[in-house]
Every structure is written in structure tokens, then in C-alpha cells.
Design a protein around this motif. Structure first.
Motif, PDB file in Angstrom:
ATOM      1  N   PRO A  53       0.902  -1.218   0.099  1.00  0.00           N
ATOM      2  CA  PRO A  53      -0.042  -0.099  -0.064  1.00  0.00           C
ATOM      3  C   PRO A  53       0.867   1.154  -0.047  1.00  0.00           C
ATOM      4  O   PRO A  53       2.128   1.299   0.363  1.00  0.00           O
ATOM      5  N   VAL A  54       0.287   2.180  -0.316  1.00  0.00           N
ATOM      6  CA  VAL A  54       0.868   3.770  -0.668  1.00  0.00           C
ATOM      7  C   VAL A  54       1.004   4.356   0.936  1.00  0.00           C
ATOM      8  O   VAL A  54      -0.281   4.127   1.634  1.00  0.00           O
ATOM      9  N   GLY A  55       2.032   4.693   1.511  1.00  0.00           N
ATOM     10  CA  GLY A  55       1.953   5.235   2.756  1.00  0.00           C
ATOM     11  C   GLY A  55       2.335   6.839   2.665  1.00  0.00           C
ATOM     12  O   GLY A  55       2.128   7.388   1.684  1.00  0.00           O
ATOM     13  N   ASP A  56       2.743   7.208   3.679  1.00  0.00           N
ATOM     14  CA  ASP A  56       2.857   8.572   3.853  1.00  0.00           C
ATOM     15  C   ASP A  56       4.169   8.918   2.775  1.00  0.00           C
ATOM     16  O   ASP A  56       4.984   8.462   2.491  1.00  0.00           O
ATOM     17  N   GLY A  57       3.900  10.132   2.233  1.00  0.00           N
ATOM     18  CA  GLY A  57       4.838  10.770   1.309  1.00  0.00           C
ATOM     19  C   GLY A  57       4.474  10.044  -0.171  1.00  0.00           C
ATOM     20  O   GLY A  57       5.265  10.335  -1.292  1.00  0.00           O
ATOM     21  N   GLY A  58       3.340   9.152  -0.423  1.00  0.00           N
ATOM     22  CA  GLY A  58       3.046   8.461  -1.730  1.00  0.00           C
ATOM     23  C   GLY A  58       4.078   7.278  -2.022  1.00  0.00           C
ATOM     24  O   GLY A  58       4.075   6.994  -3.074  1.00  0.00           O
ATOM     25  N   ILE A  59       4.870   6.807  -1.174  1.00  0.00           N
ATOM     26  CA  ILE A  59       5.873   5.540  -1.230  1.00  0.00           C
ATOM     27  C   ILE A  59       4.959   4.410  -0.715  1.00  0.00           C
ATOM     28  O   ILE A  59       4.643   4.518   0.304  1.00  0.00           O
ATOM     29  N   ARG A  60       5.124   3.495  -1.842  1.00  0.00           N
ATOM     30  CA  ARG A  60       4.597   2.203  -1.329  1.00  0.00           C
ATOM     31  C   ARG A  60       5.579   1.399  -0.211  1.00  0.00           C
ATOM     32  O   ARG A  60       6.818   1.657  -0.326  1.00  0.00           O
ATOM     33  N   SER A  61       4.933   0.447   0.598  1.00  0.00           N
ATOM     34  CA  SER A  61       5.692  -0.233   1.530  1.00  0.00           C
ATOM     35  C   SER A  61       5.165  -1.610   1.539  1.00  0.00           C
ATOM     36  O   SER A  61       3.993  -1.972   1.646  1.00  0.00           O
ATOM     37  N   MET A  62       6.091  -2.243   1.324  1.00  0.00           N
ATOM     38  CA  MET A  62       6.045  -3.912   1.623  1.00  0.00           C
ATOM     39  C   MET A  62       5.938  -4.266   3.032  1.00  0.00           C
ATOM     40  O   MET A  62       7.121  -4.203   3.487  1.00  0.00           O
ATOM     41  N   PRO A  63       4.797  -4.642   3.543  1.00  0.00           N
ATOM     42  CA  PRO A  63       4.773  -4.902   4.777  1.00  0.00           C
ATOM     43  C   PRO A  63       5.530  -6.216   5.060  1.00  0.00           C
ATOM     44  O   PRO A  63       5.402  -7.227   4.386  1.00  0.00           O
ATOM     45  N   SER A  64       6.299  -6.546   6.312  1.00  0.00           N
ATOM     46  CA  SER A  64       7.074  -7.719   6.932  1.00  0.00           C
ATOM     47  C   SER A  64       7.042  -7.898   8.296  1.00  0.00           C
ATOM     48  O   SER A  64       6.923  -6.709   8.952  1.00  0.00           O
ATOM     49  N   TRP A  65       6.913  -9.004   8.610  1.00  0.00           N
ATOM     50  CA  TRP A  65       7.038  -9.334  10.317  1.00  0.00           C
ATOM     51  C   TRP A  65       8.075 -10.477  10.591  1.00  0.00           C
ATOM     52  O   TRP A  65       8.627 -10.831   9.660  1.00  0.00           O
TER      53      TRP A  65
END
Length: 120
Positions: free
Chosen positions: A33-45
């Protein structure tokens, strides 16, 4: 320490110790998803249980499955690819909205390697 900060710290500690990173994937692929600043983030755990909590509690991820990645694959293939694509890494997102820190791949690599030195 904020919730996001403590989750990030646990991510680095657990990943360095267990040598595994968890992502999630559905029939459309890996969410970014697009996060703050319009940059996509790949979630990881840092654990399958953390990934499953998000799958079970966040409607957007309800059809996802946890995917185990060896730390070496994450460091050698995923992080460079995310850097090339100008994506961030979401580290141990938590809560009903799956939120937390989004860090650059180079910062994630640096932090993991710092924690790895403690486990050698």
C-alpha cells in the motif's frame, strides 16, 4: 517508546535471531500500500504469528497467506529489489489498521545487520 518503535525494535531483534522474515500474499500478489509521502511499503513481520494477527484482524488482508522468507533471501534479493523499485519496508505493522514504521530497504538492512552482530 512508541508502539511503532517497540514493534520495529522487535522486528530487528527477532529477524536477526531467527533468520526468518514473514510477508503476506494473496491471489493478486504481495500487498504494497501507498504510505506517507506517496511511497509504497511492503509489509514484513518477524514471526508468522504477527503476520497472522494482521490477516485475521485487518479486512484488506483477510484473503492473504503468510509467506516465510529466509533472512538471506530477504537481504540479498528482496531488499535490493524494493530499493530499486523505490519501495519502503513496513516493519511489524500492527493494530486494526496495520500501521507502523515504513523504513527504506537500506535502513532495514543496516538495522538487521547491527542486531545480527549481537547474535554472533
Amino acid at each position: 517508546m512508541s508502539q511503532s518503535a517497540s514493534q520495529a525494535k522487535l522486528f530487528y531483534q527477532e529477524v536477526a535471531e531467527n533468520k526468518v522474515v514473514w510477508a503476506i500474499k494473496d491471489d493478486r500478489g504481495f500487498p504494497a500500500p501507498v504510505g506517507d509521502g506517496g511511497i509504497r511499503s511492503m509489509p514484513s513481520w518477524s514471526s508468522m504469528s504477527r503476520a497472522n494477527i494482521i490477516i485475521n484482524n485487518v479486512p484488506a488482508y483477510k484473503n492473504s497467506k503468510p509467506i516465510e522468507l529466509s533472512l538471506s533471501v530477504f537481504k540479498e534479493r528482496w531488499l535490493p529489489g524494493l530499493e530499486k523499485d523505490n519501495y519502503n519496508v513496513g516493519v511489524n505493522w500492527s493494530g486494526k489498521r496495520a500501521t507502523g514504521y515504513d523504513k527504506s530497504p537500506s535502513e532495514v538492512l543496516k538495522n538487521i545487520e547491527c542486531y545480527e552482530q549481537k547474535w554472533l
